[in-house]
Design an enzyme around this catalytic site. Structure first.
Site, PDB file in Angstrom:
ATOM      1  N   SER A  35       0.864  -1.178   0.000  1.00 35.55           N
ATOM      2  CA  SER A  35       0.000   0.000   0.000  1.00 35.55           C
ATOM      3  C   SER A  35       0.897   1.223   0.000  1.00 35.55           C
ATOM      4  O   SER A  35       1.709   1.399   0.915  1.00 35.55           O
ATOM      5  CB  SER A  35      -0.915   0.024   1.223  1.00 35.55           C
ATOM      6  OG  SER A  35      -1.614   1.248   1.293  1.00 35.55           O
ATOM      7  N   ARG A  36       0.774   2.039  -1.049  1.00 36.10           N
ATOM      8  CA  ARG A  36       1.684   3.187  -1.165  1.00 36.10           C
ATOM      9  C   ARG A  36       1.296   4.331  -0.240  1.00 36.10           C
ATOM     10  O   ARG A  36       2.017   5.299  -0.115  1.00 36.10           O
ATOM     11  CB  ARG A  36       1.730   3.660  -2.624  1.00 36.10           C
ATOM     12  CG  ARG A  36       2.307   2.599  -3.547  1.00 36.10           C
ATOM     13  CD  ARG A  36       2.565   3.107  -4.951  1.00 36.10           C
ATOM     14  NE  ARG A  36       3.116   2.027  -5.777  1.00 36.10           N
ATOM     15  CZ  ARG A  36       2.407   1.273  -6.594  1.00 36.10           C
ATOM     16  NH1 ARG A  36       1.118   1.481  -6.707  1.00 36.10           N
ATOM     17  NH2 ARG A  36       2.961   0.324  -7.306  1.00 36.10           N
ATOM     18  N   VAL A  37       0.123   4.238   0.388  1.00 33.84           N
ATOM     19  CA  VAL A  37      -0.259   5.245   1.367  1.00 33.84           C
ATOM     20  C   VAL A  37       0.359   4.903   2.723  1.00 33.84           C
ATOM     21  O   VAL A  37       0.800   5.771   3.469  1.00 33.84           O
ATOM     22  CB  VAL A  37      -1.797   5.351   1.473  1.00 33.84           C
ATOM     23  CG1 VAL A  37      -2.196   6.257   2.620  1.00 33.84           C
ATOM     24  CG2 VAL A  37      -2.361   5.862   0.159  1.00 33.84           C
TER      25      VAL A  37
END
Length: 575
Positions: free
Chosen positions: A438-440
């Site tokens: 998850s890039r968040v």
């Protein structure tokens, strides 16, 4: 220069004075002297029909009624105080000499119509066929246009008239759609009667710009421990769920929808190319768990035409945008975009567009990017609403490097990769922890969960490296054997039954106890039952700490120590 021709269709021939008035009207309108030719016809009672090239002036009884119908349609499109506006429109309406641009069908097949005429038509414009079926222009050529048909095209034949509407495709929207099952055009298909819309939105709409967005920092909790702990999803994020067929992709999306109960989140599930029986089961599951109260299901199933499957995700997105721009948080699931791409490839090949890699057209990347970019967390000036997208993509034999998977991976903010081997080993959700991301990241986690996770991902990475030595378990030293047992316990803890999402408090208690190795002496087959009893015990023993976690979303050192102390008491009582 080609001379413009005009034809008058009527039951009786026009008089000399009428012909002069026609000629004067045509000269004023088209700037040249045109003498209309009369053709006897009984198809236009109570008036006449004047055709000038592709322009049509229908002054018969039916034509004047059509003008009134279009006026009423415009009023309905405004979506507010419909009855008074319709009454006002009828009272103030008077027929006008308005040119209606028409074309004629050249050929029809497989949901695609080729029509001549319509010289001023635009890409994406809705057109109406004589039989009442709608279509959308998808291909513009010098002398013809390609139209995709929405609905049954059996009544369309070569020579049929096509009418322009000068409108782009739209869908009715409103809160009355909650709890309903609809098709890609917004029509109810659940047998519960008509739906009164609040307004209409175009299915194609520009994504919010950078200034109109704010950072993704509010969690969209799935209730699945493996995702919320290591691959958190934020409100406004686009997180791809990817894997082979029958690996639990829809199950993850479904559990996420169930977990939004009582959280003031509106959910939209778009089924693209799914079997009708699968959608019926999904709707029944949502209804049994009380989730249909805040959910809309849009179906463009396997039995629908390629045009309906093509517009379905955009129509669902338009519904979601209506709520997002009203300040609401929305979760939308596209299940799945692989079938959507196949439907678009079908349309493109039938429209004779040049095929590219895997026979997909060159704009297949734009097909999904313009859809997924509409997911956002809006700025406070625009109401602060959000749309979180969970697109689903199916792979073949785990090949994430295929054309459509790589396209969607590059568009989204991370992916949850489901593995067939893990699924058949009983690890469900079958999330591959090494390939998922998850890039968040932690920005979308509450402080309590972020602190409770600790070194979980690192511990699992070490376990995966050591897993190969498990076949030599009898020759391993005690430290290595204990670490392997700890890793096995963590993997078993991440197994979770379907339709049983965890609350944030449950996840915090499980993570605190697991990372502190409070479950290491429990047999792996008993981990889940033991953990559920432990959670209930901690809740009864640590009321103040649990209330603090639930109310403030933080995990203080004192609360953590209270949870660990309760876990020790629980273990001692079972000894």
């Amino acid at each position: 220069m080609k001379k413009t021709k005009a034809f008058i269709y009527s039951e009786t021939a026009p008089s000399e004075s009428q012909l002069k008035r026609f000629s004067a009207f045509l000269k004023k309108k088209y700037g040249e002297k045109i003498v209309p030719e009369w053709i006897e016809s009984d198809m236009y009672p109570g008036g006449f029909r004047l055709e000038v090239g592709s322009d049509v002036y229908d002054w018969s009884v039916g034509g004047r009624l059509d003008q009134l119908k279009r006026k009423l349609a415009d009023v309905r499109g405004e979506g507010v105080k419909i009855v008074p506006l319709i009454r006002e429109a009828i009272e103030k309406w008077s027929p006008e000499a308005i040119a209606e641009e028409t074309g004629r069908v050249i050929s029809i097949g497989d949901g695609i119509v080729e029509a001549e005429g319509l010289p001023h038509a635009s890409y994406g414009e809705i057109v109406m066929f004589e039989c009442g079926v709608k279509g959308m222009i998808q291909d513009l050529r010098p002398d013809s246009c390609g139209i995709i048909v929405f609905g049954d095209c059996h009544d369309i034949m070569a020579g049929s008239l096509v009418h322009r509407t000068s409108r782009t495709a739209g869908i009715p929207v409103g809160k009355e759609f909650l709890g309903r099952v609809i098709d890609a055009l917004g029509n109810p298909i659940d047998g519960k009667g008509e739906i009164a819309p609040e307004g209409y939105r175009p299915i194609e709409f520009a994504a919010p710009g950078i200034i109109d967005r704010q950072p993704v920092n509010k969690p969209m909790e799935t209730g699945l421990l493996v995702i919320d702990s290591m691959f958190p999803i934020g409100r406004g994020q686009r997180e791809l769920i990817i894997g082979d067929r029958q690996t639990g992709k829809t199950a993850i999306a479904l559990d996420t929808i169930l977990n939004q109960k009582g959280k003031d989140v509106i959910c939209i599930y778009v089924a693209i190319g799914q079997k009708a029986s699968s959608v019926v089961r999904l709707v029944d599951t949502l209804r049994r768990h009380g989730a249909m109260d805040y959910t809309i299901v849009m179906e463009a199933g396997a039995g629908e035409s390629a045009p309906m499957q093509y517009i379905a995700p955009y129509a669902g997105c338009a519904l979601a945008e209506h709520f997002m721009y009203s300040g609401k948080d929305v979760l939308i699931v596209y299940d799945d975009l692989s079938k959507h791409a196949v439907a678009y490839r079908t349309l493109s090949l039938l429209l004779e567009r040049a095929p590219g890699r895997e026979a997909y057209p060159g704009d297949v990347f734009y097909l999904h990017s313009r859809l997924l970019e509409r997911a956002a967390h809006l700025s406070d000036e625009l109401g602060g609403g959000s749309m979180t997208a969970l697109p689903i993509v199916e792979t073949q034999a785990g090949d994430v490097s295929a054309y459509i998977p790589t396209n969607v991976i590059s568009i989204t903010d991370g992916q949850i990769f489901l593995e067939t081997e893990l699924f058949f080993e009983g690890q469900r959700p079958a999330v591959n922890i090494g390939l998922s991301v998850s890039r968040v990241g932690g920005a979308a986690q509450t402080k309590a969960v972020k602190k409770a996770v600790g070194s979980l991902r690192l511990d699992l990475a070490q376990y995966r490296e050591m897993e190969v030595f498990m076949q030599f378990a009898s020759d391993l030293d005690e430290v290595t054997r204990r670490q392997l047992h700890y890793g096995q316990g963590l993997m078993r803890l991440l197994r979770q039954p379907q339709y049983k999402p965890y609350s944030q408090l449950d996840e915090v208690i499980l993570l605190v106890c697991a990372t502190a190795q409070k479950l290491i002496d429990v047999h792996v087959d008993d981990i889940y039952d033991h953990a559920m009893r432990l959670v209930d015990y901690v809740k009864t023993q640590c009321g103040a700490a649990c209330a603090e976690i639930e109310a403030q979303g933080v995990l203080s050192d004192s609360a953590k120590q209270a949870i660990l102390a309760a876990a020790d008491k629980f273990a001692a009582s079972k000894a």
